[in-house]
Design an enzyme around this catalytic site. Structure first.
Site: not given
Ligand code: UT7
Length: 333
Positions: A116, A256, A286
């Site tokens: 990225c 980005h 992205n």
């Molecule tokens: O570009 C290169 C670099 N990449 C990035 O910068 C990405 C960086 N990371 C992120 O943007 C975020 O971490 C994500 C968008 C990938 C995930 O968001 P988050 O707020 O960190 O969510 P999480 O992984 O902590 O998950 C929270 C909850 C989980 O459920 P429980 O365990 O709390 O029950 C996940 O299973 O959200 C759940 N979850 C979803 N729910 C609905 C994860 N993905 C989804 C989804 N829809 N698509």
């Protein structure tokens, strides 16, 4: 001899027509429009669906538009650098194929793999060739077909990515515009948190790697999120301070586009208003190396000669960096 800087003198772009929106994604994995909008800020992404088409086709279309818009003949181009992590094949480089498809017969070309941060690294590299005085017209492309390496059964990654390409022309200038400074970094410890598990020399493709879905992007989202916020903000603030840029004299931050919450956090650390931030994540998601030039493309008509602009990126590697430039032309004309 007067100091030569490299200035962006035009932009071209290509976006596939197909729009994969959150409603359709919700039929593919267990997710909702509400979750994606709240946690990421993406409404839809473009997907290259045409059979046989790949990253070089998007890059070539962006270059063709760039040549048209800047009235440049293909023979005039000296060098093409393509930032991508999704070349058509592991070899040759996408830049080689793009050059062939756009008849850039006098240019040599190569790819940069910095995920990225690819566009920021490629723009820095291209600017050095121009500053040397030896190169008059350098094209920097950011192009990625993320749909080729996205697992559409994994709800934690598939809402994030989209396909697209954009290209800029770099030319020498002795005016007080152009690319002025950069601060770029890498730290290979990030390889554990954002990567593709197989398909390289460590684990070549096999039946097993395909069956285990190891040819897709994997990430530890929360760890990547934390590093993205702190590293991108650190480097953007550092380049501001180093160049006496204040929230008042900064025209635009071009971040980005990975997550709306990351973008907001970086803008807050820079103490700038949301109006100073280029955002199009809601439309494209992205697109990896293409996000920053696609922002410049979408906002081109609002840019004025002399505008102070900071680019900032973070990606797999980890890689991160920032470029400070003064916009070189009145785009509205
Ligand atoms: O570009 C290169 C670099 N990449 C990035 O910068 C990405 C960086 N990371 C992120 O943007 C975020 O971490 C994500 C968008 C990938 C995930 O968001 P988050 O707020 O960190 O969510 P999480 O992984 O902590 O998950 C929270 C909850 C989980 O459920 P429980 O365990 O709390 O029950 C996940 O299973 O959200 C759940 N979850 C979803 N729910 C609905 C994860 N993905 C989804 C989804 N829809 N698509």
């Amino acid at each position: 001899m007067q100091n030569i800087r490299a200035a962006i003198t035009g932009i071209g772009a290509f976006l596939p027509e197909y729009r994969l929106n959150n409603e359709e994604l919700s039929t593919m994995v267990d997710t909702t429009d509400e979750w994606i909008m709240q946690r990421i800020g993406i409404k839809e992404r473009r997907i290259l669906k045409e059979k046989g088409k790949a990253t070089s086709d998007m890059g070539a279309e962006a270059v063709k538009e760039l040549l048209r818009k800047t009235n440049t003949h293909p023979d005039e181009i000296d060098l093409v650098i393509c930032a991508t992590i999704t070349p058509d094949r592991p070899l040759p480089a996408a830049a080689n194929v793009i050059s062939r498809k756009t008849r850039l017969v006098n240019a040599w070309s190569f790819d940069i793999n910095a995920a990225c941060s690819g566009f920021v690294f490629a723009l820095t590299t291209g600017s050095k060739f121009v500053e040397s005085g030896q190169y008059k017209k350098v094209i920097v492309v950011g192009a990625d077909m993320m749909s080729a390496i996205t697992d559409y059964t994994d709800r934690t990654t598939c809402p994030l990515f989209g396909d697209g390409a954009a290209a800029v022309l770099l030319e020498p200038t002795t005016e007080d515009v152009g690319i002025i400074d950069h601060i770029n970094h890498t730290d290979g410890k990030g390889r554990h948190y954002l990567h593709m598990k197989a398909g390289g020399s460590k684990m070549p493709a096999s039946m097993e790697t395909v069956q285990n879905r190891m040819h897709y992007v994997h990430q530890d989202g929360q760890t990547v999120f934390k590093y993205a916020v702190s590293r991108m903000a650190d480097v953007a603030v550092e380049i501001m301070d180093k160049n006496n840029i204040t929230p008042e004299n900064l025209a635009w931050l071009v971040p980005h586009q990975a997550n709306m919450r990351i973008i907001d956090a970086v803008a807050r650390r820079m103490k700038i208003s949301p109006k100073q931030v280029m955002i199009n994540i809601q439309k494209y998601g992205n697109t990896t190396a293409a996000t920053i030039p696609l922002c410049l493309y979408d906002f081109e008509s609002q840019l004025k000669k002399g505008d102070n602009i900071i680019l900032a990126a973070f990606g797999a590697g980890f890689t991160w960096g920032s470029v400070y430039l003064k916009w070189a032309y009145d785009s509205s004309k």
